[in-house]
Structures are given as structure tokens and as C-alpha cells.
Design a protein around this motif. Structure first.
Motif, PDB file in Angstrom:
ATOM      1  N   SER A  90       0.856  -1.193   0.000  1.00 16.73           N
ATOM      2  CA  SER A  90       0.000   0.000   0.000  1.00 16.73           C
ATOM      3  C   SER A  90       0.890   1.240   0.000  1.00 16.73           C
ATOM      4  O   SER A  90       2.045   1.166   0.433  1.00 16.73           O
ATOM      5  CB  SER A  90      -0.922  -0.002   1.227  1.00 16.73           C
TER       6      SER A  90
ATOM      7  N   ASN B 115      -8.579 -12.086   5.402  1.00 19.32           N
ATOM      8  CA  ASN B 115      -9.041 -11.227   6.502  1.00 19.32           C
ATOM      9  C   ASN B 115      -9.113  -9.793   6.047  1.00 19.32           C
ATOM     10  O   ASN B 115      -8.521  -9.417   5.030  1.00 19.32           O
ATOM     11  CB  ASN B 115      -8.062 -11.325   7.684  1.00 19.32           C
TER      12      ASN B 115
ATOM     13  N   GLY C  99      -8.287  -6.060   5.539  1.00 18.12           N
ATOM     14  CA  GLY C  99      -7.019  -5.329   5.499  1.00 18.12           C
ATOM     15  C   GLY C  99      -5.855  -6.121   4.945  1.00 18.12           C
ATOM     16  O   GLY C  99      -4.709  -5.674   5.035  1.00 18.12           O
TER      17      GLY C  99
ATOM     18  N   GLY D 240      -5.495  -7.036   1.722  1.00 17.43           N
ATOM     19  CA  GLY D 240      -5.117  -6.603   0.373  1.00 17.43           C
ATOM     20  C   GLY D 240      -5.998  -7.108  -0.750  1.00 17.43           C
ATOM     21  O   GLY D 240      -5.580  -7.082  -1.908  1.00 17.43           O
TER      22      GLY D 240
ATOM     23  N   THR E  82      -8.963  -5.782  -1.878  1.00 19.27           N
ATOM     24  CA  THR E  82      -9.329  -4.641  -2.729  1.00 19.27           C
ATOM     25  C   THR E  82      -8.081  -4.071  -3.405  1.00 19.27           C
ATOM     26  O   THR E  82      -8.133  -3.620  -4.552  1.00 19.27           O
ATOM     27  CB  THR E  82     -10.011  -3.542  -1.884  1.00 19.27           C
TER      28      THR E  82
ATOM     29  N   GLN F 240     -16.353  -1.242  -4.254  1.00 13.92           N
ATOM     30  CA  GLN F 240     -16.880  -1.862  -3.043  1.00 13.92           C
ATOM     31  C   GLN F 240     -18.050  -1.039  -2.481  1.00 13.92           C
ATOM     32  O   GLN F 240     -19.037  -1.563  -2.031  1.00 13.92           O
ATOM     33  CB  GLN F 240     -15.747  -1.912  -2.016  1.00 13.92           C
TER      34      GLN F 240
HETATM   35  N1  LIG Z   1      -5.494   4.935   0.050  1.00 13.15           N
HETATM   36  C1  LIG Z   1      -4.718   4.218   0.854  1.00 13.15           C
HETATM   37  N2  LIG Z   1      -3.568   4.711   1.306  1.00 13.15           N
HETATM   38  C2  LIG Z   1      -2.735   4.002   2.107  1.00 13.15           C
HETATM   39  N3  LIG Z   1      -3.031   2.749   2.529  1.00 13.15           N
HETATM   40  C3  LIG Z   1      -4.181   2.192   2.133  1.00 13.15           C
HETATM   41  C4  LIG Z   1      -5.085   2.882   1.269  1.00 13.15           C
HETATM   42  N4  LIG Z   1      -6.146   2.080   1.036  1.00 13.15           N
HETATM   43  C5  LIG Z   1      -5.902   0.929   1.719  1.00 13.15           C
HETATM   44  N5  LIG Z   1      -4.737   1.002   2.373  1.00 13.15           N
HETATM   45  C6  LIG Z   1      -4.153  -0.051   3.219  1.00 13.15           C
HETATM   46  O1  LIG Z   1      -3.903  -1.189   2.411  1.00 13.15           O
HETATM   47  C7  LIG Z   1      -4.126  -2.377   3.173  1.00 13.15           C
HETATM   48  C8  LIG Z   1      -5.022  -3.302   2.381  1.00 13.15           C
HETATM   49  O2  LIG Z   1      -6.279  -2.720   2.269  1.00 13.15           O
HETATM   50  P1  LIG Z   1      -7.441  -3.353   1.410  1.00 13.15           P
HETATM   51  O3  LIG Z   1      -8.493  -2.323   1.244  1.00 13.15           O
HETATM   52  O4  LIG Z   1      -6.877  -3.950   0.169  1.00 13.15           O
HETATM   53  O5  LIG Z   1      -7.946  -4.513   2.371  1.00 13.15           O
HETATM   54  P2  LIG Z   1      -9.084  -5.583   2.101  1.00 13.15           P
HETATM   55  O6  LIG Z   1      -8.447  -6.911   2.160  1.00 13.15           O
HETATM   56  O7  LIG Z   1      -9.832  -5.265   0.844  1.00 13.15           O
HETATM   57  O8  LIG Z   1      -9.969  -5.320   3.382  1.00 13.15           O
HETATM   58  P3  LIG Z   1     -11.566  -5.339   3.523  1.00 13.15           P
HETATM   59  O9  LIG Z   1     -11.984  -6.776   3.468  1.00 13.15           O
HETATM   60  O10 LIG Z   1     -11.785  -4.744   4.878  1.00 13.15           O
HETATM   61  O11 LIG Z   1     -12.108  -4.482   2.408  1.00 13.15           O
HETATM   62  C9  LIG Z   1      -4.722  -1.923   4.497  1.00 13.15           C
HETATM   63  O12 LIG Z   1      -3.693  -2.007   5.464  1.00 13.15           O
HETATM   64  C10 LIG Z   1      -5.136  -0.501   4.272  1.00 13.15           C
HETATM   65  O13 LIG Z   1      -4.966   0.240   5.449  1.00 13.15           O
END
Ligand SMILES: Nc1ncnc2c1ncn2[C@@H]1O[C@H](COP(=O)(O)OP(=O)(O)OP(=O)(O)O)[C@@H](O)[C@H]1O
Length: 489
Positions: free
Chosen positions: A390, A416, A418, A420, A422, A455
Motif C-alpha cells: 500500500s 481477513n 485489510g 489486500g 481490494t 466496493q
Molecule cells: N489509500 C490508501 N492509502 C494508504 N493505505 C491504504 C489505502 N487504502 C488501503 N490502504 C491499506 O492497504 C491495506 C489493504 O487494504 P485493502 O483495502 O486492500 O484490504 P481488504 O483486504 O480489501 O480489506 P476489507 O476486506 O476490509 O475491504 C490496508 O492495510 C489498508 O490500510
């Protein structure tokens, strides 16, 4: 956050001049552009106003003469002439305000449209709002700062445009009446006034920029509550939102107070300059009178001469004091120029980087390795040892992922919160860059290729039909969607 209020960036310096010239180029794109023509019209009207003002200024001296001579007929003619001049003056000044208004709208249109072009180009609006933290409140800069800059500039346009002519003309007139001593002392007075004002403006520009940032933060908080009113109401979050909104208001008001404190010194400088100027004009006139230059004149002729000389000297000083009075406006203009200039520079920088990393137009998008989209294909993405993290984090979210995503094959990404999931889609859609490896996209974005559904549903303004076909402006000629990548878990 890197501070946009950095003093180095926000002064009346070369950087300001460069940014201001850039804005001028947008406001006056061509020599015969609409803005240029309006500006010329304004110049014409202001010149006419000055001609009339000169005539009006000479009238008191004629009244002295006529009244001293007790000439009844000439007095009546003079009154009629004076009323006529005043009517013409009122009409010309109204016309001047009208053209300034039109100029303001035209400038705002040009500047906002230019910023919109850069803002909505590619993914600039995303990178600017989500990934770049060195620029605060882009919406406020485009919406409010541009408006204020254009308003301030149009309000001083006529004064600035006419000042070289009036200064030249009244310098000549003042020289004829009072000689070098008069003109020299008035010019020296203006020079000292300018230096002092430049020093007083110095600390105001950065504070004004900070205040504009806080203004944007405060407005953003209200917008946040407005957009999320229902969610906040479910939480019964009125109290906490009230406290946080008030906090932003307090920070903003504190900065505004500090700005007003700094402006006090500028106001003192400007007002002192104004009132000292009026005394200076009489000193300048007194010199030839005490030197005995006008000893042979009758009292009536001397009164008329003093009135005429006073008018030209006061007017020359007034030309200069008007320029000095513009100090507060100039400091505002400098603040807005820096904020808009910064926004443009950052947007250009993002665009340049995007252009460097994107495939050439016509070849639809790809990841880091710039491979070409080959039109319709069964395979949407081929990922080869892809790793990404990120932004602002050193820790890899995904390491060495190799994968093929094809039409008709369902793929479920689990993990889980956070971890990654998305972010994988962010990398596939090129919102984020990958750290290593490659993503090959074999088809195109859009209804005939790949569509990403966010999302969080985004319902934009427009009709139901426009919501359904979003993000298309119109229905696609032949509907055929190869594949959808949905971010639903
Ligand atoms: N715009 C951003 N700037 C910096 N870090 C980010 C940004 N968006 C997401 N992150 C970080 O990237 C990591 C992965 O986030 P991501 O949104 O991919 O998680 P996820 O698996 O999709 O979670 P969820 O199931 O809750 O949607 C997280 O630690 C989040 O804090």
C-alpha cells in the motif's frame, strides 16, 4: 503532511511571478481572445473616465474665478457644464463596473475549465484526492480560490490598467505647476511607501494560504456530515460530530485572528500613507508660492491657480496611494495564485507520471510492463510474480502472485480484512502501482471488456437511466461485455 504553507513557497517572489504569468496565459490565451477584447474595452472606458475626471477636477478653479469676478452668465453655464460632466462620469463608471463583472465571469470560466481539464484527465482526481498528501482541499482551490482570485483581479484591473497613463499625464501636469521639486518629492514618497508595504505584505501571504487551507478543512467536515448524515444518525453521533466540527471552526478562527493581527500593520501603513499624501500635496504647492513665483497674481487668480495645482498634485499622489491601497488585494491575489499554482503543478506532475507509466493512446491499459491490449480476448489478466504494497508502507501486501483471470472462470478472493483483496483490484485497474512483477491486461476497460464495480456503491447525480449506464455518457452502440470483475465478498 508536507506543508503547502511553506514560507519558501508563498511569498511575493519569482515563484509567484512565474505562477501568476502562467495564470495570465490561461486568462488571455490569444491576442484577440474575448478576455483580451474586454480588457481593451475596459482600457478605453477607463481612459474616458480619466478625461472626464480631469475636466471635473478643473471645475472648482473655474468656480473660484467666476465667483471672484461675480460673472452671473458664466456661472450658470459652468453649473450646466458641471452637471453634464457628472452625468457622463456616472455612466462611464457604471459601464466600467459592468465590463469588470463580465471580465470576472470570463476569467473564472477559462481558469476553472483549464483546471477541470487537468483534474479529470486520466486518474489525476483519484491520485490527487487519495494518494497525494502534499496538496490540501483541491475542491476548494478549484471552486473557491479561483472565484476569489478572478474577483480580486477584476476589481483592480481598471485601476491597474489606467495607472501608467494617469501617472504619466499627471506627472507632466505636476511638473508644469511645481517643477522638479514637486515631482521628485512625490516619487520619493511613493518609493518609500512601496518598500514599507512590501515588507508589511511579506508575513500576510503565507498566513492567508494557511487560512484558506483551514477554511477548506472546515467546509469538508460539513460536507462529510452531509454525505454521511444517515450513518451518523444511526450512531446518534450528533455530539461527537458537533465537537469535531467546532474544533475545526476554532482552528480556523484562530488563524483568521492571527491574519487580522498581521493585517493591522498593513492597514496602519496604507492609511498613514494616504493621509500624509494629502499634506504633501500642499507642501509641494507651497514651495513656489513662498519662493515668490506667483507674486504678481491677483488674489482671485492665485486662488484659481492654487486650486488647479492642488488638483493635479493631489491626483498624482492619489494615483500612487491607490496603487499602495491595492496592497491588501495584492496580498490576497498572491495567496490565491500560490494555491492555484501549486494545484496545477501537482496535477501536471501526476499527469506526467501517468503518461510515462500508461501505454500509448489506442493501446488499452496495462500494468508496469506496458504490454498492449489486443482487443477482445478470453483472458482478461495475466499476473506474473506480482508483488505490491500500500502507499506509504514498506510491507508487501501480496508477494509473487501468478494468476490468469479468464472469461467464464469464477474466482473468489478471500482473506481477513485489510490483507489486500481490494488492493489487488486497485493494482489490476492501475490505481496503484505494483512493486514487482507484471500485470498483463489482454482486453480493454469498458462494457466490451472489463468493468470494475467499486466496493462502495457510487450513485452519482443524473437520471435513473444515467445511473444504470454509468460511467458511460450514452448507451454503448452494441452491448457486449466480456467480463466483469466485481469486488464482492
Ligand atoms: N489509500 C490508501 N492509502 C494508504 N493505505 C491504504 C489505502 N487504502 C488501503 N490502504 C491499506 O492497504 C491495506 C489493504 O487494504 P485493502 O483495502 O486492500 O484490504 P481488504 O483486504 O480489501 O480489506 P476489507 O476486506 O476490509 O475491504 C490496508 O492495510 C489498508 O490500510
Amino acid at each position: 503532511m508536507p506543508q503547502v504553507t511553506n514560507a519558501k513557497r508563498s511569498k511575493l517572489d519569482l515563484r509567484f511571478l512565474r505562477r501568476f504569468c502562467h495564470i495570465l496565459k490561461i486568462l488571455f490565451p490569444r491576442l484577440c481572445s474575448r478576455s483580451a477584447l474586454m480588457f481593451l474595452t475596459l482600457l478605453g472606458i477607463t481612459l474616458l473616465v480619466q478625461l472626464v475626471i480631469y475636466q471635473v477636477g478643473l471645475i472648482p478653479s473655474q468656480f473660484y474665478q467666476v465667483l471672484a469676478d461675480k460673472n452671473h452668465d458664466r456661472f450658470k453655464r459652468l453649473v450646466t457644464f458641471a452637471v453634464l460632466l457628472i452625468l457622463i462620469n456616472a455612466m462611464l463608471k457604471s459601464l466600467d463596473q459592468y465590463v469588470c463583472g463580465l471580465l470576472y465571469v470570463n476569467w473564472r470560466k477559462s481558469l476553472t475549465e483549464e483546471l477541470h481539464r487537468a483534474y479529470f484527465h486520466g486518474r489525476v482526481y483519484y491520485t490527487l484526492n487519495v494518494l497525494r498528501q502534499d496538496i490540501d482541499n483541491p475542491d476548494q482551490r478549484i471552486g473557491q480560490d479561483v472565484e476569489r482570485l478572478c474577483k480580486e483581479m477584476s476589481s483592480i484591473a481598471s485601476k491597474l490598467v489606467i495607472s501608467p497613463f494617469t501617472v504619466a499625464y499627471y506627472t507632466y501636469q505636476c511638473f508644469s505647476s511645481t517643477g522638479w521639486i514637486g515631482v521628485g518629492s512625490i516619487f520619493a514618497y511613493f518609493l518609500i511607501g512601496t518598500v514599507i508595504n512590501k515588507m508589511l505584505i511579506g508575513p500576510i501571504v503565507p498566513t492567508l494560504m494557511e487560512q484558506e487551507k483551514l477554511e477548506g478543512d472546515f467546509r469538508f467536515k460539513h460536507m462529510q456530515v452531509r454525505v454521511n448524515a444517515e450513518s451518523a444518525a444511526f450512531y446518534r453521533a450528533g455530539m461527537v460530530e458537533h465537537m469535531r466540527t467546532d474544533q475545526r471552526l476554532q482552528t480556523l478562527l484562530k488563524k483568521q485572528r492571527s491574519l487580522i493581527n498581521k493585517e493591522l500593520w498593513l492597514y496602519i501603513g496604507v492609511n498613514t500613507f494616504d493621509y500624509l499624501g494629502s499634506i504633501l500635496s500642499y507642501i509641494v504647492i507651497a514651495i513656489p508660492i513662498f519662493a515668490g513665483v506667483y507674486n504678481e497674481l491677483t488674489p482671485g487668480e492665485l486662488s484659481a491657480l492654487i486650486s488647479k495645482n492642488a488638483f493635479v498634485c493631489i491626483y498624482l499622489i492619489n494615483c500612487f496611494t491607490q496603487l499602495i491601497d491595492l496592497s491588501t488585494t495584492v496580498s490576497d491575489i498572491a495567496g490565491y495564485t500560490h494555491r492555484i499554482g501549486e494545484l496545477r503543478e501537482v496535477m501536471d506532475d501526476i499527469s506526467r507520471k501517468e503518461n510515462d507509466s500508461d501505454p500509448p493512446p489506442g493501446d488499452e491499459p496495462q500494468g508496469n510492463n506496458q504490454e498492449v491490449c489486443s482487443g477482445l480476448s478470453d483472458t482478461a489478466f495475466v499476473l506474473d510474480r506480482l508483488s505490491f504494497r500500500s502507499p506509504y508502507s514498506e510491507e508487501l501486501l501480496v508477494k509473487d502472485l501468478s494468476l490468469r483471470i479468464s472469461q467464464g472462470v469464477h474466482l473468489l478472493v478471500v482473506g481477513n480484512t485489510g490483507t489486500g483483496k481490494t488492493s489487488l483490484l486497485r493494482v489490476l485497474s492501475r490505481l496503484w502501482e505494483s512493486s514487482n512483477g507484471s500485470v498483463k491486461m489482454s482486453t480493454c476497460f469498458g462494457p466490451r471488456g472489463i468493468l470494475f464495480l467499486p466496493q462502495k456503491a457510487y450513485l452519482t447525480d443524473g437520471t435513473l437511466r444515467e445511473q444504470v449506464i454509468y460511467p458511460l455518457k450514452d448507451i454503448y452502440p452494441v452491448l457486449g461485455m466480456n467480463s466483469f470483475l466485481t469486488n464482492r465478498r
